[in-house]
Write a protein that holds these residues in place. Structure first.
Motif, PDB file in Angstrom:
ATOM      1  N   GLY A 199     -55.164-115.333 -58.676  1.00 52.59           N
ATOM      2  CA  GLY A 199     -55.802-114.793 -59.867  1.00 52.59           C
ATOM      3  C   GLY A 199     -55.037-113.646 -60.477  1.00 52.59           C
ATOM      4  N   GLY A 200     -54.067-113.105 -59.735  1.00 48.16           N
ATOM      5  CA  GLY A 200     -53.259-112.015 -60.259  1.00 48.16           C
ATOM      6  C   GLY A 200     -52.317-112.508 -61.349  1.00 48.16           C
ATOM      7  N   LEU A 201     -52.206-111.744 -62.427  1.00 48.87           N
ATOM      8  CA  LEU A 201     -51.389-112.143 -63.566  1.00 48.87           C
ATOM      9  C   LEU A 201     -49.920-112.281 -63.172  1.00 48.87           C
ATOM     10  CD1 LEU A 201     -51.443-112.646 -66.662  1.00 48.87           C
ATOM     11  CD2 LEU A 201     -50.955-110.215 -66.947  1.00 48.87           C
ATOM     12  N   TYR A 202     -49.392-111.321 -62.439  1.00 44.41           N
ATOM     13  CA  TYR A 202     -47.983-111.353 -62.050  1.00 44.41           C
ATOM     14  C   TYR A 202     -47.698-112.521 -61.101  1.00 44.41           C
ATOM     15  CZ  TYR A 202     -48.304-106.494 -63.661  1.00 44.41           C
ATOM     16  OH  TYR A 202     -48.540-105.369 -64.386  1.00 44.41           O
ATOM     17  N   ARG A 203     -48.662-112.868 -60.286  1.00 43.06           N
ATOM     18  CA  ARG A 203     -48.474-113.951 -59.318  1.00 43.06           C
ATOM     19  C   ARG A 203     -48.160-115.263 -60.036  1.00 43.06           C
ATOM     20  NH1 ARG A 203     -51.081-115.225 -53.988  1.00 43.06           N
ATOM     21  NH2 ARG A 203     -51.285-117.491 -53.823  1.00 43.06           N
ATOM     22  N   GLU A 204     -48.967-115.600 -61.031  1.00 40.67           N
ATOM     23  CA  GLU A 204     -48.752-116.863 -61.733  1.00 40.67           C
ATOM     24  C   GLU A 204     -47.475-116.839 -62.559  1.00 40.67           C
ATOM     25  OE1 GLU A 204     -52.202-118.050 -63.850  1.00 40.67           O
ATOM     26  OE2 GLU A 204     -53.514-117.909 -62.097  1.00 40.67           O
ATOM     27  N   ALA A 205     -47.173-115.691 -63.181  1.00 43.15           N
ATOM     28  CA  ALA A 205     -45.927-115.581 -63.947  1.00 43.15           C
ATOM     29  C   ALA A 205     -44.721-115.719 -63.031  1.00 43.15           C
ATOM     30  CB  ALA A 205     -45.884-114.234 -64.667  1.00 43.15           C
ATOM     31  N   MET A 206     -44.821-115.205 -61.832  1.00 41.44           N
ATOM     32  CA  MET A 206     -43.735-115.288 -60.867  1.00 41.44           C
ATOM     33  C   MET A 206     -43.488-116.731 -60.445  1.00 41.44           C
ATOM     34  SD  MET A 206     -43.346-112.914 -57.465  1.00 41.44           S
ATOM     35  CE  MET A 206     -45.006-113.286 -56.920  1.00 41.44           C
ATOM     36  N   PHE A 207     -44.556-117.453 -60.152  1.00 39.84           N
ATOM     37  CA  PHE A 207     -44.393-118.847 -59.748  1.00 39.84           C
ATOM     38  C   PHE A 207     -43.783-119.670 -60.881  1.00 39.84           C
ATOM     39  CE2 PHE A 207     -48.323-118.474 -56.758  1.00 39.84           C
ATOM     40  CZ  PHE A 207     -47.582-117.646 -55.925  1.00 39.84           C
ATOM     41  N   GLU A 208     -44.265-119.454 -62.098  1.00 37.68           N
ATOM     42  CA  GLU A 208     -43.765-120.212 -63.246  1.00 37.68           C
ATOM     43  C   GLU A 208     -42.278-119.966 -63.462  1.00 37.68           C
ATOM     44  OE1 GLU A 208     -44.455-120.553 -68.088  1.00 37.68           O
ATOM     45  OE2 GLU A 208     -45.757-119.261 -66.864  1.00 37.68           O
ATOM     46  N   ARG A 209     -41.874-118.694 -63.360  1.00 35.99           N
ATOM     47  CA  ARG A 209     -40.473-118.345 -63.590  1.00 35.99           C
ATOM     48  C   ARG A 209     -39.570-118.942 -62.510  1.00 35.99           C
ATOM     49  NH1 ARG A 209     -36.030-118.180 -63.986  1.00 35.99           N
ATOM     50  NH2 ARG A 209     -34.588-116.536 -64.654  1.00 35.99           N
ATOM     51  N   ILE A 210     -39.972-118.887 -61.261  1.00 35.05           N
ATOM     52  CA  ILE A 210     -39.184-119.449 -60.167  1.00 35.05           C
ATOM     53  C   ILE A 210     -39.035-120.961 -60.334  1.00 35.05           C
ATOM     54  CG2 ILE A 210     -39.344-120.066 -57.714  1.00 35.05           C
ATOM     55  CD1 ILE A 210     -38.209-117.404 -57.908  1.00 35.05           C
ATOM     56  N   GLU A 211     -40.109-121.616 -60.718  1.00 37.75           N
ATOM     57  CA  GLU A 211     -40.060-123.069 -60.863  1.00 37.75           C
ATOM     58  C   GLU A 211     -39.243-123.487 -62.076  1.00 37.75           C
ATOM     59  OE1 GLU A 211     -44.163-124.079 -60.830  1.00 37.75           O
ATOM     60  OE2 GLU A 211     -44.385-123.771 -58.666  1.00 37.75           O
ATOM     61  N   VAL A 243     -42.157-105.310 -50.618  1.00 34.62           N
ATOM     62  CA  VAL A 243     -40.819-105.432 -51.207  1.00 34.62           C
ATOM     63  C   VAL A 243     -39.886-104.401 -50.581  1.00 34.62           C
ATOM     64  CG1 VAL A 243     -39.465-105.280 -53.330  1.00 34.62           C
ATOM     65  CG2 VAL A 243     -41.731-106.356 -53.367  1.00 34.62           C
ATOM     66  N   GLU A 244     -40.341-103.169 -50.422  1.00 32.02           N
ATOM     67  CA  GLU A 244     -39.511-102.130 -49.807  1.00 32.02           C
ATOM     68  C   GLU A 244     -39.067-102.531 -48.402  1.00 32.02           C
ATOM     69  OE1 GLU A 244     -40.803 -97.796 -51.524  1.00 32.02           O
ATOM     70  OE2 GLU A 244     -42.191 -98.744 -50.120  1.00 32.02           O
ATOM     71  N   ALA A 245     -39.932-103.230 -47.685  1.00 26.10           N
ATOM     72  CA  ALA A 245     -39.617-103.628 -46.309  1.00 26.10           C
ATOM     73  C   ALA A 245     -38.672-104.816 -46.240  1.00 26.10           C
ATOM     74  CB  ALA A 245     -40.914-103.954 -45.569  1.00 26.10           C
ATOM     75  N   GLY A 246     -38.318-105.390 -47.409  1.00 30.57           N
ATOM     76  CA  GLY A 246     -37.378-106.501 -47.418  1.00 30.57           C
ATOM     77  C   GLY A 246     -38.015-107.848 -47.121  1.00 30.57           C
ATOM     78  N   LEU A 247     -39.343-107.959 -47.341  1.00 31.18           N
ATOM     79  CA  LEU A 247     -40.026-109.213 -47.030  1.00 31.18           C
ATOM     80  C   LEU A 247     -39.792-110.287 -48.083  1.00 31.18           C
ATOM     81  CD1 LEU A 247     -43.409-107.778 -45.732  1.00 31.18           C
ATOM     82  CD2 LEU A 247     -41.533-108.720 -44.388  1.00 31.18           C
ATOM     83  N   GLY A 248     -39.315-109.893 -49.271  1.00 34.42           N
ATOM     84  CA  GLY A 248     -39.057-110.880 -50.297  1.00 34.42           C
ATOM     85  C   GLY A 248     -38.919-110.251 -51.669  1.00 34.42           C
ATOM     86  N   LEU A 249     -38.855-111.121 -52.694  1.00 30.97           N
ATOM     87  CA  LEU A 249     -38.747-110.687 -54.084  1.00 30.97           C
ATOM     88  C   LEU A 249     -40.129-110.645 -54.723  1.00 30.97           C
ATOM     89  CD1 LEU A 249     -35.794-113.009 -55.220  1.00 30.97           C
ATOM     90  CD2 LEU A 249     -35.643-110.659 -54.391  1.00 30.97           C
ATOM     91  N   SER A 250     -40.252-109.853 -55.784  1.00 30.39           N
ATOM     92  CA  SER A 250     -41.514-109.828 -56.515  1.00 30.39           C
ATOM     93  C   SER A 250     -41.258-109.478 -57.966  1.00 30.39           C
ATOM     94  CB  SER A 250     -42.485-108.809 -55.902  1.00 30.39           C
ATOM     95  OG  SER A 250     -43.781-108.970 -56.440  1.00 30.39           O
ATOM     96  N   LEU A 251     -42.089-110.017 -58.848  1.00 28.59           N
ATOM     97  CA  LEU A 251     -42.041-109.707 -60.270  1.00 28.59           C
ATOM     98  C   LEU A 251     -43.022-108.570 -60.524  1.00 28.59           C
ATOM     99  CD1 LEU A 251     -40.989-110.480 -63.110  1.00 28.59           C
ATOM    100  CD2 LEU A 251     -42.957-112.040 -63.274  1.00 28.59           C
ATOM    101  N   LEU A 252     -42.504-107.438 -61.020  1.00 31.95           N
ATOM    102  CA  LEU A 252     -43.328-106.233 -61.136  1.00 31.95           C
ATOM    103  C   LEU A 252     -43.047-105.483 -62.429  1.00 31.95           C
ATOM    104  CD1 LEU A 252     -42.762-104.911 -57.512  1.00 31.95           C
ATOM    105  CD2 LEU A 252     -44.914-105.836 -58.404  1.00 31.95           C
TER     106      LEU A 252
END
Length: 283
Positions: A186-198, A220-229
Motif C-alpha cells: 500500500g506504500g506509494l514508493y513500494r509500487e513505484a519501485m516495483f514498476e520501475r524495476i520491472e 538501506v544503510e545496513a546494505g540490505l538492498g536498494l530503495s526508491l526514496l
C-alpha cells in the motif's frame, strides 16, 4: 451529598467565631446563615458549633468536618476552573507522512496552540494513500500526502525529488535478482519501485520490509538492498544515490484542508510555508 453552600456557611462561622461576622462575609442575613448551619447539622446528624461560647467554636464533630469541608470547596473550585477553561477542547485533526513532522513543523504546531488555547492538535502519521482515504472520509481537517500528481482541490503542492539509494558502504554492483528494501503493502514508493524495476527488465525480491521510513533507511544503510526514496528524507543518513537505475520523476507533496478561513486555514497556511522551505532545501 453535602451542599457546598451549607459547607461555606459553616466554614465562615468557624473562621469568624460569630454568626454576625460570618453573615457579613457572605453577604447574607444572620438568620439565613443560622438556617444554613442548622440544615447542615441535620444532614450530618450532629451539632457542629458550640453556640454558648464566645467566640463560637466548632464542636469535636465540627473540627473533624472542617478540614473535609475546606477540601470539598477547594475541589469544587478547581473543577469549575478546569471546566471554564477552553484549553484543548477543540480538536484539529491532521494527517501527515512520517518525514513531514520535522522540528520546524513542530514549532509551527506549538506556536499555533499557544495562540489558540482552545485547539488540541491530533496528529496522525501514516502512509499517504491511507491518509488520503481518511481525509476524503472527513477524518482529518488538514492532510499532507505524497502522490504522483496533485488533485484539483489541493491547497498547495511541491515537487518531491526521488532517487534510488544504496548504502554508503556498498562495495559491489547489485546483481539480479536485485534485493529491495521496501515499505509495507500500500506504500506509494513500494509500487513505484516495483514498476520501475520491472520496466528495466530486472528481476527483484524484497530483502527487507520496514514499517516506517526510519526502518527503511536503516535497512538501506545496513546494505540490505536498494530503495526508491525522497532525496530530502535521506539527508544525514549513510546512503548514496544509485546511478545505474537512472533518474526518477518527482512525486509531489500536497496539502489539503477543508476550511478556507479561520484558525484551521491559518494553520494550513503556516504548514504550507514549512513545506515550501523544505522543498527549497532539497533542490
Amino acid at each position: 451529598m453535602l451542599d457546598p453552600r451549607l459547607l461555606r456557611a459553616f466554614i465562615a462561622i468557624a473562621d469568624a467565631g460569630s454568626f454576625t461576622q460570618a453573615a457579613e462575609r457572605l453577604n447574607m442575613t444572620q438568620s439565613t446563615i443560622s438556617q444554613q448551619l442548622a440544615r447542615l447539622e441535620d444532614a450530618v446528624g450532629q451539632s457542629l458549633v458550640d453556640r454558648e461560647t464566645r467566640p463560637i467554636r466548632p464542636t469535636t464533630a465540627g473540627e473533624r468536618l472542617l478540614g473535609y469541608a475546606r477540601r470539598i470547596l477547594a475541589l469544587q473550585h478547581e473543577a469549575e476552573t478546569a471546566l471554564g477553561d477552553p484549553a484543548g477542547t477543540t480538536p484539529v485533526r491532521i494527517g501527515v507522512p512520517e518525514d513531514i513532522v520535522n522540528t520546524t513543523m513542530a514549532q509551527v504546531f506549538g506556536d499555533f496552540t499557544r495562540r489558540h488555547r482552545a485547539a488540541r492538535l491530533d496528529v496522525t502519521a501514516g502512509l499517504s494513500r491511507d491518509l488520503t482515504r481518511r481525509y476524503r472520509a472527513g477524518e482529518f481537517d488538514i492532510v499532507v500526502v505524497k502522490e504522483a500528481a496533485a488533485e484539483p482541490d489541493c491547497r498547495a503542492s511541491f515537487p518531491e525529488p526521488m532517487a534510488w539509494f544504496e548504502s554508503a558502504d556498498s562495495q559491489s554492483e547489485w546483481a539480479d535478482p536485485v534485493p529491495l528494501v521496501a515499505f509495507p503493502p500500500g506504500g506509494l514508493y513500494r509500487e513505484a519501485m516495483f514498476e520501475r524495476i520491472e520496466r528495466g527488465q530486472r528481476r527483484w525480491y524484497i530483502a527487507f520490509a520496514g514499517s516506517s521510513l526510519r526502518n527503511v533507511l536503516v535497512g538501506v544503510e545496513a546494505g540490505l538492498g536498494l530503495s526508491l526514496l525522497p532525496r530530502s528524507a535521506t539527508i544525514g543518513h549513510r546512503v548514496r544515490p544509485y546511478a545505474p537505475l537512472g533518474a526518477e520523476p518527482s512525486m509531489v507533496v500536497s496539502l489539503y484542508a477543508w476550511e478556507k478561513t479561520g484558525a484551521v486555514a491559518e494553520l494550513a497556511d503556516q504548514m504550507t510555508a514549512v513545506l515550501a522551505v523544505r522543498q527549497k532545501a532539497s533542490e
